[in-house]
Scaffold this active site. Structure first.
Site, PDB file in Angstrom:
ATOM      1  N   ARG A 196      34.740  24.689  42.752  1.00  0.00           N
ATOM      2  CA  ARG A 196      36.159  25.104  42.825  1.00  0.00           C
ATOM      3  C   ARG A 196      36.742  24.837  44.219  1.00  0.00           C
ATOM      4  O   ARG A 196      37.903  24.513  44.372  1.00  0.00           O
ATOM      5  CB  ARG A 196      36.300  26.598  42.480  1.00  0.00           C
ATOM      6  CG  ARG A 196      35.918  27.000  41.056  1.00  0.00           C
ATOM      7  CD  ARG A 196      36.884  26.484  40.017  1.00  0.00           C
ATOM      8  NE  ARG A 196      38.270  26.777  40.326  1.00  0.00           N
ATOM      9  CZ  ARG A 196      38.895  27.930  40.066  1.00  0.00           C
ATOM     10  NH1 ARG A 196      38.251  28.878  39.423  1.00  0.00           N
ATOM     11  NH2 ARG A 196      40.169  28.103  40.384  1.00  0.00           N
TER      12      ARG A 196
ATOM     13  N   ASP B 174      34.487  30.481  27.187  1.00  0.00           N
ATOM     14  CA  ASP B 174      35.198  31.400  28.091  1.00  0.00           C
ATOM     15  C   ASP B 174      35.353  32.721  27.330  1.00  0.00           C
ATOM     16  O   ASP B 174      35.115  32.781  26.113  1.00  0.00           O
ATOM     17  CB  ASP B 174      36.549  30.783  28.483  1.00  0.00           C
ATOM     18  CG  ASP B 174      37.344  31.651  29.462  1.00  0.00           C
ATOM     19  OD1 ASP B 174      36.723  32.507  30.147  1.00  0.00           O
ATOM     20  OD2 ASP B 174      38.577  31.497  29.536  1.00  0.00           O
TER      21      ASP B 174
ATOM     22  N   GLN C 189      41.105  25.244  37.662  1.00  0.00           N
ATOM     23  CA  GLN C 189      39.734  25.401  37.167  1.00  0.00           C
ATOM     24  C   GLN C 189      39.220  24.079  36.608  1.00  0.00           C
ATOM     25  O   GLN C 189      38.084  23.655  36.868  1.00  0.00           O
ATOM     26  CB  GLN C 189      39.716  26.469  36.064  1.00  0.00           C
ATOM     27  CG  GLN C 189      38.417  26.564  35.292  1.00  0.00           C
ATOM     28  CD  GLN C 189      37.286  27.109  36.142  1.00  0.00           C
ATOM     29  OE1 GLN C 189      37.442  28.143  36.780  1.00  0.00           O
ATOM     30  NE2 GLN C 189      36.149  26.433  36.168  1.00  0.00           N
TER      31      GLN C 189
ATOM     32  N   ARG D 216      48.952  33.065  40.587  1.00  0.00           N
ATOM     33  CA  ARG D 216      48.292  33.444  39.332  1.00  0.00           C
ATOM     34  C   ARG D 216      49.220  34.439  38.665  1.00  0.00           C
ATOM     35  O   ARG D 216      49.483  35.503  39.230  1.00  0.00           O
ATOM     36  CB  ARG D 216      46.929  34.065  39.628  1.00  0.00           C
ATOM     37  CG  ARG D 216      46.299  34.748  38.436  1.00  0.00           C
ATOM     38  CD  ARG D 216      44.847  35.087  38.655  1.00  0.00           C
ATOM     39  NE  ARG D 216      44.044  33.868  38.643  1.00  0.00           N
ATOM     40  CZ  ARG D 216      42.721  33.851  38.519  1.00  0.00           C
ATOM     41  NH1 ARG D 216      42.041  34.963  38.404  1.00  0.00           N
ATOM     42  NH2 ARG D 216      42.070  32.697  38.524  1.00  0.00           N
TER      43      ARG D 216
ATOM     44  N   HIS E 168      44.956  26.780  33.036  1.00  0.00           N
ATOM     45  CA  HIS E 168      44.193  27.021  34.272  1.00  0.00           C
ATOM     46  C   HIS E 168      43.761  25.656  34.828  1.00  0.00           C
ATOM     47  O   HIS E 168      42.573  25.345  34.910  1.00  0.00           O
ATOM     48  CB  HIS E 168      42.997  27.912  33.974  1.00  0.00           C
ATOM     49  CG  HIS E 168      42.380  28.537  35.193  1.00  0.00           C
ATOM     50  ND1 HIS E 168      42.890  28.372  36.472  1.00  0.00           N
ATOM     51  CD2 HIS E 168      41.286  29.342  35.327  1.00  0.00           C
ATOM     52  CE1 HIS E 168      42.136  29.043  37.330  1.00  0.00           C
ATOM     53  NE2 HIS E 168      41.161  29.633  36.663  1.00  0.00           N
TER      54      HIS E 168
ATOM     55  N   CYS F 221      33.762  29.071  32.872  1.00  0.00           N
ATOM     56  CA  CYS F 221      34.570  29.177  34.095  1.00  0.00           C
ATOM     57  C   CYS F 221      34.256  30.446  34.877  1.00  0.00           C
ATOM     58  O   CYS F 221      34.570  30.517  36.064  1.00  0.00           O
ATOM     59  CB  CYS F 221      36.044  29.102  33.756  1.00  0.00           C
ATOM     60  SG  CYS F 221      36.579  30.425  32.649  1.00  0.00           S
TER      61      CYS F 221
HETATM   62  N1  NVA Z   1      40.660  32.931  30.149  1.00  0.00           N
HETATM   63  C1  NVA Z   1      40.319  33.764  31.271  1.00  0.00           C
HETATM   64  C2  NVA Z   1      39.954  32.927  32.450  1.00  0.00           C
HETATM   65  C3  NVA Z   1      39.535  33.681  33.670  1.00  0.00           C
HETATM   66  C4  NVA Z   1      39.230  32.793  34.829  1.00  0.00           C
HETATM   67  C5  NVA Z   1      41.465  34.689  31.584  1.00  0.00           C
HETATM   68  O1  NVA Z   1      42.624  34.233  31.565  1.00  0.00           O
HETATM   69  O2  NVA Z   1      41.236  35.856  31.866  1.00  0.00           O
HETATM   70  N1   CP Z   2      37.261  31.043  37.027  1.00  0.00           N
HETATM   71  C1   CP Z   2      38.178  31.737  37.723  1.00  0.00           C
HETATM   72  O1   CP Z   2      39.338  31.390  37.825  1.00  0.00           O
HETATM   73  O2   CP Z   2      37.675  32.849  38.316  1.00  0.00           O
HETATM   74  P1   CP Z   2      38.535  33.986  39.002  1.00  0.00           P
HETATM   75  O3   CP Z   2      39.332  34.672  37.937  1.00  0.00           O
HETATM   76  O4   CP Z   2      37.532  34.905  39.642  1.00  0.00           O
HETATM   77  O5   CP Z   2      39.434  33.369  40.029  1.00  0.00           O
END
Ligand code: NVA
Ligand code: CP
Length: 315
Positions: free
Chosen positions: A298, A230, A142, A107, A139, A270
């Site tokens: 997930r 989101d 997801q 990530r 993502h 999500c």
């Molecule tokens: N768009 C959000 C998704 C979190 C799972 C982010 O990148 O923070």
């Molecule tokens: N939806 C998702 O990716 O959640 P986290 O950021 O908690 O991993």
């Protein structure tokens, strides 16, 4: 026992940096594997490295459990401990970890970091897939779970309609590409300046179908089978929070937006969710919401993806 046999393509080992790294048949195979029980212990005796430059609840837990389910050993590292490009170059991190692990999931703040890691492994001839566990661009892990929950509730997705309301962010981008691959018709309602890039719209068009882009949530939601939203401020954008809250006023997925959708429409998010911002409390907790089922899927999605990357074929 089936041994880990990294899936290869014409350009070498297969990475998973965006959903369209899979073609239609491959995506189908991943989703089919996700639904199967008792998959081979393809990761037995193998490690899987999981690096997180941002916090994670769902992705980390779902992936760690998925690795264990396939017989492997997850090793997670978070925040400063990761030090990608700080303690040492991402390319060095990747080549070192490939000496211990069957897969490297990450990530990252910058999508380019994933590309650098994959290129370093390819260049070194190390057959270890890199998996995107969220970047600023996408993502896709997801979205595999999103497709599972959508199919469970809507059946065949071709011709069905999903409307995404809010920021055309990483999640939205992957969702649009997934729609193009599956025939799900995606509409995106975002305020001016926060919509999809032309490049992404074109990419979806070349894959299957371009999304419809609007700036009115109610118009966009009309007749939709599923609504998705989101956060307005993604991880890494915290400094823009105040400006974004202003820009997204009127883009809350609330009861009035849900009322515009088709009868029986489902609501996805999500998570994590900010109640009262991108989604209202009553919609998030209401009968249309499938968000916790979506979150639970997930794990299955990661099992399917990892098994596929390791060479397992659906039964
Ligand atoms: N768009 C959000 C998704 C979190 C799972 C982010 O990148 O923070
Ligand atoms: N939806 C998702 O990716 O959640 P986290 O950021 O908690 O991993």
């Amino acid at each position: 026992m089936t041994a880990w046999a990294p899936r290869r393509g014409p350009r070498g080992v297969r990475h998973f940096l965006e959903i369209d790294d899979l073609d239609r048949e491959e995506l189908e195979a991943v989703l089919t594997l996700a639904a199967e029980s008792a998959l081979p212990q393809v990761l037995e005796g193998r490690g899987v490295a999981l690096l997180f430059e941002h916090p994670s609840l769902r992705t980390r837990h779902a992936t760690e459990v998925a690795v264990s389910e396939l017989g492997g050993h997850p090793v997670s590292a978070v925040g400063a401990e990761v030090g990608l490009g700080v303690r040492e170059p991402a390319a060095d991190v990747a080549r070192v970890l490939a000496g211990y692990h069957a897969v490297i999931g990450a990530r990252v703040r910058r999508h380019g970091t994933l590309v650098e890691m994959a290129a370093a492994l390819d260049g070194a001839g190390q057959p270890v897939p890199v998996v995107n566990l969220l970047s600023d661009a996408g993502h896709p892990a997801q979205v595999l779970a999103d497709l599972l929950v959508l199919r469970r509730h809507l059946g065949e997705l071709a011709g069905r309609r999903l409307t995404y309301v809010g920021d055309a962010n990483n999640v939205c981008r992957s969702l649009v590409l997934a729609g193009a691959l599956t025939g799900l018709q995606v509409t995106v309602a975002a305020p001016a300046g926060f919509g999809l890039s032309e490049e992404l719209v074109e990419r979806a068009g070349q894959l299957g179908a371009a999304p419809v882009c609007l700036d009115d949530p109610h118009e966009a939601a009309a007749g939709a089978d599923a609504l998705y939203t989101d956060v307005w401020t993604s991880m890494g954008q915290e400094a823009e929070n105040a400006r974004r809250r202003q820009a997204f006023a009127g883009f809350t997925l609330d009861g009035s937006v849900l009322a515009a959708a088709a009868p029986g429409a489902i609501v996805l998010h999500c998570l994590p969710a900010h109640r009262g911002e991108e989604i209202s409390e009553d919609v998030l907790e209401g009968t249309a919401s499938v968000v916790f089922e979506q979150a639970a899927l997930r794990r299955a999605a990661m099992v399917g993806l990892l098994a596929w990357l390791g060479g397992v074929e659906p039964r």
